[in-house]
Design an enzyme around this catalytic site. Sequence first.
Site, mmCIF file in Angstrom:
data_model
loop_
_atom_site.group_PDB
_atom_site.id
_atom_site.type_symbol
_atom_site.label_atom_id
_atom_site.label_comp_id
_atom_site.label_asym_id
_atom_site.label_seq_id
_atom_site.Cartn_x
_atom_site.Cartn_y
_atom_site.Cartn_z
ATOM 1 N N ASP A 299 0.847 -1.191 0.000
ATOM 2 C CA ASP A 299 0.000 0.000 0.000
ATOM 3 C C ASP A 299 0.884 1.244 0.000
ATOM 4 O O ASP A 299 1.439 1.618 1.045
ATOM 5 C CB ASP A 299 -0.925 -0.011 1.224
ATOM 6 C CG ASP A 299 -1.912 1.128 1.157
ATOM 7 O OD1 ASP A 299 -2.822 1.067 0.324
ATOM 8 O OD2 ASP A 299 -1.740 2.106 1.914
ATOM 9 N N LYS B 244 -1.582 6.291 -4.483
ATOM 10 C CA LYS B 244 -2.630 7.293 -4.209
ATOM 11 C C LYS B 244 -2.275 8.633 -4.828
ATOM 12 O O LYS B 244 -1.120 9.080 -4.755
ATOM 13 C CB LYS B 244 -2.822 7.449 -2.694
ATOM 14 C CG LYS B 244 -3.037 6.128 -1.989
ATOM 15 C CD LYS B 244 -3.405 6.241 -0.530
ATOM 16 C CE LYS B 244 -3.384 4.863 0.102
ATOM 17 N NZ LYS B 244 -2.043 4.447 0.567
ATOM 18 N N HIS C 285 -6.329 10.290 -2.526
ATOM 19 C CA HIS C 285 -5.832 10.158 -1.148
ATOM 20 C C HIS C 285 -6.731 10.848 -0.110
ATOM 21 O O HIS C 285 -6.998 10.303 0.949
ATOM 22 C CB HIS C 285 -4.397 10.694 -1.077
ATOM 23 C CG HIS C 285 -3.589 10.122 0.043
ATOM 24 N ND1 HIS C 285 -2.232 9.916 -0.037
ATOM 25 C CD2 HIS C 285 -3.945 9.703 1.271
ATOM 26 C CE1 HIS C 285 -1.800 9.405 1.107
ATOM 27 N NE2 HIS C 285 -2.825 9.276 1.919
#
Length: 325
Positions: free
Chosen positions: A43, A77, A110
């Site tokens: 991530d 993101k 984000h």
Amino acid sequence: MTSIELRTGDRLPSVGLGMWKVDRDAAAALVGDAVDAGYRHFDCACDYGNEAEVGAGLKQVIADGRCSRDDLWITSKLWNTYHAAEHVRPACERSLRDLGLDHLDLYLIHFPIPQKFVPFEERYPPEWFFDPNAESPRVELAPVPVSETWGAMEKLVEDGLVKNIGVCNFGTALLRDLSTYARIRPAVLQVELHPYLTQQKLLRYCRESSIAVTGFSPLGAQSYFQLNMAQQDEAVLNHTVITEIAARHGRTPAQVALRWGVQRGTSVVPKSSNPGRLRENLALFDFELAVAEMDAIDALDRGRRFNDPGHFAEAAFNTFLPIYE
Ligand code: A2P
């Protein structure tokens, strides 16, 4: 490792390694350690400031044959300064270049906080301040509606740069609005989730809307002590309900918090830079919490959001930026 089926049919591994606050110097080696421990889901984000180093780690593990690109799930993101339609693709391409990839498995907005554009060559990642060298630096906002950003995110899917798109830090109102115009519905919502912030209604809304949910900060306060954003007595992992369940199963409190997250159907992205804890956080699939234990953990909810721009942006960036109220 279990996974969650997304609306596109792709499968998101239930546990990923969160790369927030991973030191640049340590990031490449950590990717290698994590792949060896069994992680396949990473991530990432522009704002974490370590995508080039993560990319170096990915390149190495693939070159060594420790895993293939197809085995990996890489999320990144879109940062707040790139919400205008013309900046979305360059931002995605910069993340792809840093990560050394030709596509992302998932690209997320984000924050629902559009900031003024900062040119790539001026500062990268741009972070929160518009001009950190100003006399009184602040966050400067830009009037970009989510619909504009989302249209550009959809184009990334159509152009093959990303397989899935989604959002972070959205509540039901923004998701409901997004669903009225999205040609490609969000596949994933990523929000803060742990036993002190269970967000039951948001999860139910997402379940009923076929949006998969990823929980960040799944260990609760753990990430926030060093940032002075949590008090010691707010440690989820020290709560007796968690420690008693852990003792009953012969597991650690962290494993109980993570197992609860996975068992309620979310994916979790705990960060650890420690080889032992990396393995610990992945060892969640050979035990199960009883319904009464799940209920007892659900009942710990106190609506405690550690990562709240309505607090930290004023304290750290001189700007009041509430988004959840
Ligand atoms: P470390 O990197 O030294 O392991 P979260 O992902 O919920 O934000 O939590 C990350 C924080 O929790 C980091 O400070 C990390 O420290 C710590 N942490 C990660 N795994 C565990 C674990 N299994 N038990 C206790 N603390 C952990």
